[in-house]
Design a protein around this motif. Sequence first.
Motif, PDB file in Angstrom:
ATOM      1  N   SER A 186      12.641 -25.102  -2.197  1.00 35.48           N
ATOM      2  CA  SER A 186      13.133 -26.457  -2.483  1.00 35.48           C
ATOM      3  C   SER A 186      11.997 -27.471  -2.445  1.00 35.48           C
ATOM      4  N   LYS A 187      10.772 -27.005  -2.534  1.00 38.01           N
ATOM      5  CA  LYS A 187       9.613 -27.899  -2.404  1.00 38.01           C
ATOM      6  C   LYS A 187       9.675 -29.048  -3.416  1.00 38.01           C
ATOM      7  N   LYS A 197      11.656 -42.237  -3.585  1.00 38.25           N
ATOM      8  CA  LYS A 197      10.189 -42.245  -3.671  1.00 38.25           C
ATOM      9  C   LYS A 197       9.574 -40.899  -3.306  1.00 38.25           C
ATOM     10  N   ASN A 198      10.252 -40.132  -2.452  1.00 38.53           N
ATOM     11  CA  ASN A 198       9.708 -38.843  -2.018  1.00 38.53           C
ATOM     12  C   ASN A 198      10.857 -37.906  -1.642  1.00 38.53           C
ATOM     13  N   PRO A 199      11.617 -37.409  -2.623  1.00 35.69           N
ATOM     14  CA  PRO A 199      12.826 -36.634  -2.326  1.00 35.69           C
ATOM     15  C   PRO A 199      12.580 -35.392  -1.472  1.00 35.69           C
ATOM     16  N   ASP A 248      16.913 -30.634  -8.042  1.00 31.20           N
ATOM     17  CA  ASP A 248      17.444 -31.050  -6.738  1.00 31.20           C
ATOM     18  C   ASP A 248      18.553 -30.081  -6.324  1.00 31.20           C
ATOM     19  N   HIS A 249      18.696 -29.884  -5.019  1.00 32.40           N
ATOM     20  CA  HIS A 249      19.697 -28.940  -4.503  1.00 32.40           C
ATOM     21  C   HIS A 249      20.922 -29.691  -3.994  1.00 32.40           C
ATOM     22  N   ARG A 276      26.023 -30.776 -12.845  1.00 29.16           N
ATOM     23  CA  ARG A 276      25.390 -29.780 -13.735  1.00 29.16           C
ATOM     24  C   ARG A 276      24.680 -30.454 -14.914  1.00 29.16           C
ATOM     25  N   SER A 277      25.253 -31.560 -15.377  1.00 29.86           N
ATOM     26  CA  SER A 277      24.637 -32.267 -16.509  1.00 29.86           C
ATOM     27  C   SER A 277      23.280 -32.853 -16.133  1.00 29.86           C
ATOM     28  N   LYS A 278      23.047 -33.003 -14.831  1.00 27.17           N
ATOM     29  CA  LYS A 278      21.761 -33.524 -14.344  1.00 27.17           C
ATOM     30  C   LYS A 278      20.783 -32.394 -14.029  1.00 27.17           C
TER      31      LYS A 278
END
Length: 446
Positions: free
Chosen positions: A235-236, A310-312, A346-347, A372-374
């Motif tokens: 997930s980095k 800014k830093n997910p 993204d998770h 899902r669309s994202k």
Amino acid sequence: MQIELCSVGGYSEIGANMTALRVDDEVIIFDMGFNIPEIIRLQEEETSKTELSRKQLIQENAVPNDEVIKHWRKKVKAIVLGHCHLDHIGAIPYLAPSYDCPIFGTPYTIEVLKATIRDDKLHIKNTLQPLSANSKVKISKNLTLEFIHVTHSTPHAVIIAIHTKEGTILYGNDFKLDNTPTLGKAPNYRRLQELGDKGVLALIVDALYSGEHIKTPSEAVAKHLLEDVLINTDSKGKLIIVTTFASQIARIKSTIEFGKKLNREVVILGRSMSKYISAAENIKLVNFSKDATIVRFAGQVKSKLREIQKNPGKYLVICTGNQGEPRAILSRMAAGSLPYKFQEGDHVIFSCKTIPAPINIANREVIESKLRSKRIRLFKDIHASGHLAREDHRDLILMTKPKHIIPVQGDAKILMPLAELAAEMGYKLGDTVHIMRDGEFLILKE
């Protein structure tokens, strides 16, 4: 001595739980819950439940129709709550004032009820009396209340026992038999066995998943599933969002532990999450504030999400929205009405099961489609149920040996599998196992 049961709510639908038990001229009420799908519908129509009268809420099918026991109203000695979920306690502020009696629940249940009443700016005259699990209190000369510790998807769940001269009535609506819980102790099997040996007149029991031919997995299994997704999946640089029920304190505890292992700042978003966590912290059950940032109010949520954008990869977010509720944090993020723009990869982890009601199923389809669309990574059913399944029911019946079994928590289609299991075990439908509908009465014969 005559013992009579009224199935006020929860026997024709999932939710709106309320059962009344008359022992001669004294009545005990078990639970007073919301019909959650109807509450969600009212919210979507922008109708505030607090603006509706008791009569209007009954007409909207949002709370149980307790008019069926209006002739018992002056006989009610106590309202007793098995755990804190809103389909069991949500109607208290609207219905309980009609009864001149105390309300009993475990410390966590009472703490959540207080917070719910306070948040909705309501007031009730009934005294709130905490009673610890594995404790007793005398309600009257002829009735004794006992709480027997069991496990569920929220802390301090109990089977309620009412002891009478004719035997014990057990009310267990929403619980599981978890031998390796991640928060708290395993169920009090010894006491259940003792009561079975002494004589249980009736067992009123959650039948929601009685048709599933399994033993419900432990919360330890859910923790392992969560660990596999969080720790063993790359997930980095990506935001991790875990959505679960706000009252699922054990699951939130596990998520915080794994967030720390990942060296991420754990952020818990929203009023609902804050309410249930604060209740647990108030009674010293947990101390999440030490290891996580809890953000309650709308303006603070927006500010925190701008910071996360800014830093997910630095953050793990825990929030509501697991059922796709339109006003929940995750739903608003997916709809773009909160200031976080999802990045590909993204998770989003749904650490829950969809509650099998049409509105929940439809809302989940909507939110999953938006996510899902994202092009996010979606992890579903990272979960273990909080309800008994068929083989748990078998064990419970063998332990408690009740003369009568009354399934609750659904319509006839949901209740029948438990009746069929009881028939396999020697019970007879209509004689010692009873399928009831909302508003019916049953005299329990020795």
